[in-house]
Design a protein around this motif. Structure first.
Motif, PDB file in Angstrom:
ATOM      1  N   VAL A 184       0.848  -1.189   0.000  1.00 15.86           N
ATOM      2  CA  VAL A 184       0.000   0.000   0.000  1.00 15.86           C
ATOM      3  C   VAL A 184       0.885   1.240   0.000  1.00 15.86           C
ATOM      4  O   VAL A 184       1.807   1.357   0.804  1.00 15.86           O
ATOM      5  CB  VAL A 184      -0.906   0.007   1.243  1.00 15.86           C
ATOM      6  N   ALA A 185       0.637   2.131  -0.961  1.00 18.99           N
ATOM      7  CA  ALA A 185       1.442   3.354  -1.053  1.00 18.99           C
ATOM      8  C   ALA A 185       0.534   4.562  -0.988  1.00 18.99           C
ATOM      9  O   ALA A 185      -0.001   5.008  -1.996  1.00 18.99           O
ATOM     10  CB  ALA A 185       2.251   3.348  -2.352  1.00 18.99           C
ATOM     11  N   VAL A 186       0.314   5.066   0.239  1.00 17.00           N
ATOM     12  CA  VAL A 186      -0.484   6.282   0.405  1.00 17.00           C
ATOM     13  C   VAL A 186       0.219   7.179   1.421  1.00 17.00           C
ATOM     14  O   VAL A 186       1.118   6.735   2.133  1.00 17.00           O
ATOM     15  CB  VAL A 186      -1.912   5.965   0.909  1.00 17.00           C
ATOM     16  N   PHE A 187      -0.191   8.441   1.461  1.00 15.54           N
ATOM     17  CA  PHE A 187       0.370   9.368   2.446  1.00 15.54           C
ATOM     18  C   PHE A 187      -0.354   9.195   3.777  1.00 15.54           C
ATOM     19  O   PHE A 187      -1.574   9.285   3.834  1.00 15.54           O
ATOM     20  CB  PHE A 187       0.175  10.813   1.990  1.00 15.54           C
ATOM     21  N   ASN A 188       0.412   8.981   4.840  1.00 13.99           N
ATOM     22  CA  ASN A 188      -0.199   8.858   6.156  1.00 13.99           C
ATOM     23  C   ASN A 188      -0.772  10.177   6.632  1.00 13.99           C
ATOM     24  O   ASN A 188      -1.627  10.220   7.490  1.00 13.99           O
ATOM     25  CB  ASN A 188       0.836   8.379   7.182  1.00 13.99           C
TER      26      ASN A 188
END
Ligand SMILES: Nc1ncnc2c1ncn2[C@@H]1O[C@H](COP(=O)(O)OP(=O)(O)O)[C@@H](O)[C@H]1O
Ligand SMILES: [Mg+2]
Lengths: 395, 312
Positions: free
Chosen positions: B84-88
């Motif tokens: 998963v590649a999203v901005f925290n």
């Protein structure tokens, strides 16, 4: 949400971790700049950290001095020297910070087998950062004296160190009396602003860029049609705005303290100096982001660089007290030249190209650092890009 | 041809991760790349996306040579990475909006697309949530929404259902079929044969960096020459009757253990019917009866001599 606004969203979400450094700076400034003019610092009593000191080092002058200094600026919390008791005390907030001075600490200080202090604190609270900075300041001042006069008796050093850190604000830079024109504290303030500039900008840039350059996110962004150069330009622009905001904040604090004096000729030159230094700091931040990978390591790097440069460069200890070898080492950092310029501006009576020679040289050296470090960062990132979309394919 | 990969070789030092990997993805397909962990699925996808340098081979996407600077090709690809590649630091809505903005600069147009993606992934009530507040399944759905919001012609999903609860899994699989119905061509990797079996129009089975077999579900199964497996309870069946069944056409193996007879057939239609007729014609009483079709696991086992699942 464009890249640009995402940058500031990420920044805002991390603002507490960044602002804590600004806060430490502010408190130190208020303590030392205003605290010197009147003795009524009682307003800050409430912010004192509950500190537990476990001394296994005996009553060497250095240890005793450190303890006395820390206890003066904190609230002592007695806790038995027992692992579990300490954990409990931290958990129930009986104490916020436990400092253990190991046996032989003062004996070996400044020697090859130097021991380190052991600290246990509740997360990264304001209080713990403040105690850290006190400990660092004390030890670094001590180190400077030990360096200066190796054979001085510990009792004697202790006296000097005590005098120094307590009257730090009162130490007039340079020769003392000539600086009265602009007041001692403006250059002192600007020198200390090296700390807020370095720590806040490095931490901020590391946190935000760390987010954008996370391995998985970076790859994900690489899959999109946005050009790498465009992305980098946008991020660099956003970094610049952030750095400028930190600069403006530093000036604002200066304005609150010194009022219109900050716009005097000397003040303007110091502001300009700070601006150049801010740009140099931004270059350093970009290098740190590229070279130091993990978040924890970036934090450590930010702390080491900001505190290290400030001590070496003479932000906390006047430059004229520094040993030659320290000065030589310091001259390889932009902070040294920044502080040197402030001190010289402070001493200046008239502003002509002639008298300003030294100051302009400092400006130029700082700018040179900015360009050199930025070029190095650019070179490294170009190299990486050329080495390919990671042939080792770090998974 | 949407994707064409020819003789792709990728080494990690000594290890050969892709060994003359070949693949074709045609418009409108859902191609399932099925293989055990470590067979090279992610490596293949990273090469296709030009995230990785490779040692040998040709990769074309939309009939053009793929490269790190092929921005026009990237514009039409939607990617859902294995990790998963999203901005925290961004909310569900902001994340989708951010990734969509990399493809669609126009704000108005984007707003609609983000809303659609949120509805698509069933994230409506979570739009203001930050990623760390989401369960594993929801996080995967967010990852997918970020990948498909810009309505790409080609969607690549790398094991999007790993570590996901069954409900989210079904939601994701249905979503992929829906995307395909709306016109997207899909490359889907997984090590779960049931999923691939369920949604893919064509399957490529991978092992040790190669595609070892590909075709539709039925083609693969018929290729290995296995037919259905029939299990029937026959209390007191005679020896002759067992032999009789064994002698039926298309039957490859008959085993009797206790009261249960297991009949394995070769490929071909209606083997079950033949067995049933035999039992009825010879007046043999029988109880519970069921037949199973071969699975992709049988196919994998037949070709590689090992179980797909063993490697999971
Ligand atoms: N960065 C890497 N360095 C070395 N070996 C790798 C790297 N990435 C993957 N591999 C190896 O390549 C093979 C294929 O991995 P991968 O493509 O991730 O398989 P899959 O996605 O099918 O599980 C595995 O044996 C894996 O260990
Ligand atoms: Mg994988």
């Amino acid at each position: 949400m464009k890249v640009f606004s995402a940058y500031f969203k990420v920044l805002r979400k991390n603002i507490v971790g960044i602002a804590i450094y600004m806060l430490v700076f502010l408190v130190v400034v208020i303590f030392s700049t205003l605290g010197n003019q009147s003795d009524e610092t009682t307003g800050f009593e409430e912010t004192k950290t509950a500190l537990t000191i476990i001394n296994e080092d005996g009553d060497h002058a250095m240890t005793a001095g450190l303890i006395a200094y820390l206890q003066e600026h904190s609230v002592s919390a007695e806790v038995k020297n027992d692992r579990e008791m300490i954990q409990d005390a931290l958990f129930f907030r009986v104490t916020e910070y436990v400092l253990r001075i190991p046996e032989g600490f003062s004996e070996n200080f400044g020697r090859d087998g130097e021991l380190s202090l052991e600290k246990t604190a509740i997360g990264q609270s304001f209080g713990s950062v403040y105690v850290d900075s006190m400990v660092n300041r004390y030890l670094n001042t001590w180190r400077v004296y030990q360096e200066l006069a190796g054979d001085m008796a510990p009792d004697k050093i202790q006296e000097y160190v005590k005098e120094d850190i307590e009257k730090e604000a009162a130490v007039s830079l340079g020769s003392g009396d000539t600086s009265e024109n602009h007041g001692y504290s403006m250059s002192y303030y600007f020198n200390m602003a090296a700390y807020s500039t370095l720590s806040v900008i490095i931490i901020g840039v590391c946190i935000v860029m760390g987010s954008f350059y996370q391995k998985d996110l970076k790859r994900r962004i690489q899959c999109s049609p946005i050009r790498t150069t465009k992305m980098n330009v946008i991020l660099a622009g956003a970094n610049l705005i952030f750095a400028f905001a930190v600069f403006a904040l530093n000036i604002l604090v200066g304005f609150v303290i010194f009022g219109r004096k900050i716009f005097s000729t000397a003040g303007i030159f110091m502001c300009l100096n700070l601006f150049i230094f801010t740009i140099a700091t931004l270059s350093i931040s970009m290098l740190v982001v590229l070279v130091v990978k993990s978040k924890a390591a970036q934090n450590a790097a930010a702390n080491t660089i900001s505190l290290g440069m400030c001590f070496l460069g003479g932000a906390f200890v006047p430059q004229f007290l520094l040993g030659d070898s320290i000065k030589l080492l310091a001259s390889f950092t932009p902070a040294y030249w920044y502080i040197k310029a402030n001190n010289e501006i402070d001493l200046l009576e008239t502003y002509t190209l002639d008298t300003m020679q030294g100051i302009l040289t400092c400006y130029a050296v700082e700018a040179g650092f900015a360009v050199a470090i930025f070029s190095l960062a650019l070179f490294i990132s170009k190299q990486r890009a050329m080495a390919g979309y990671s042939s080792q394919g770090k998974q | 041809m949407v994707i064409k990969v020819e003789n792709l070789v990728k080494r990690y030092g000594e290890l050969i991760a892709l060994d003359h990997f070949n693949m074709e993805l045609r418009e409108g397909e859902i191609l399932g790349l099925l293989g055990p962990n470590g067979s090279g699925k992610t490596t293949a996808i990273n090469c296709i996306l030009s995230l990785l340098k490779y040692d040998k081979g040709e990769i074309q996407v939309f009939d053009k040579k793929m490269s790190p600077v092929a921005y026009d090709i990237k514009q039409d690809i939607g990617i859902v990475m294995q990790n998963v590649a999203v901005f925290n630091e961004l909310t569900v809505y902001e994340n989708i909006d951010y990734f969509c903005s990399l493809y669609v600069p126009d704000k108005k147009k984007r707003q609609e697309m983000v809303e659609e993606a949120i509805a698509f992934a069933g994230l409506g009530e979570f739009r203001k949530f930050y990623p760390h507040k989401l369960s594993g399944g929801l996080l995967r759905r967010l990852n997918i929404a970020c990948g498909i919001a810009h309505k790409p012609k080609l969607v690549i999903l790398d094991e999007p259902t790993v570590a996901v609860d069954p409900q989210s899994r079904n939601n994701i699989l249905e979503g992929i079929v829906k995307l395909n119905k709306q016109g997207a061509t899909i490359l889907y990797t997984s090590h779960y044969m049931e999923e691939v079996d369920q949604i893919c129009t064509r399957i490529a089975i991978m092992d040790r960096g190669k595609v070892i077999s590909s075709g539709t579900n039925e083609e693969l199964k018929s290729m290995i020459g296995l037919g259905e497996k029939i299990t029937v309870d026959v209390p007191g069946i005679s020896r002759e009757a067992v032999e009789g069944i064994r002698a039926l056409p298309n039957i490859s193996k008959v085993e009797l253990s206790g009261n249960t007879l297991v009949v394995k057939s070769k490929k071909g239609r209606n083997n079950l019917g033949a067995v049933l007729h035999y039992l009825e014609d010879h007046n043999i009483a029988f109880g519970k009866l069921y037949s199973e079709l071969p699975t992709l696991n049988d196919v994998f086992l037949e070709i590689t001599g090992k179980e797909l699942r063993d490697n999971v």
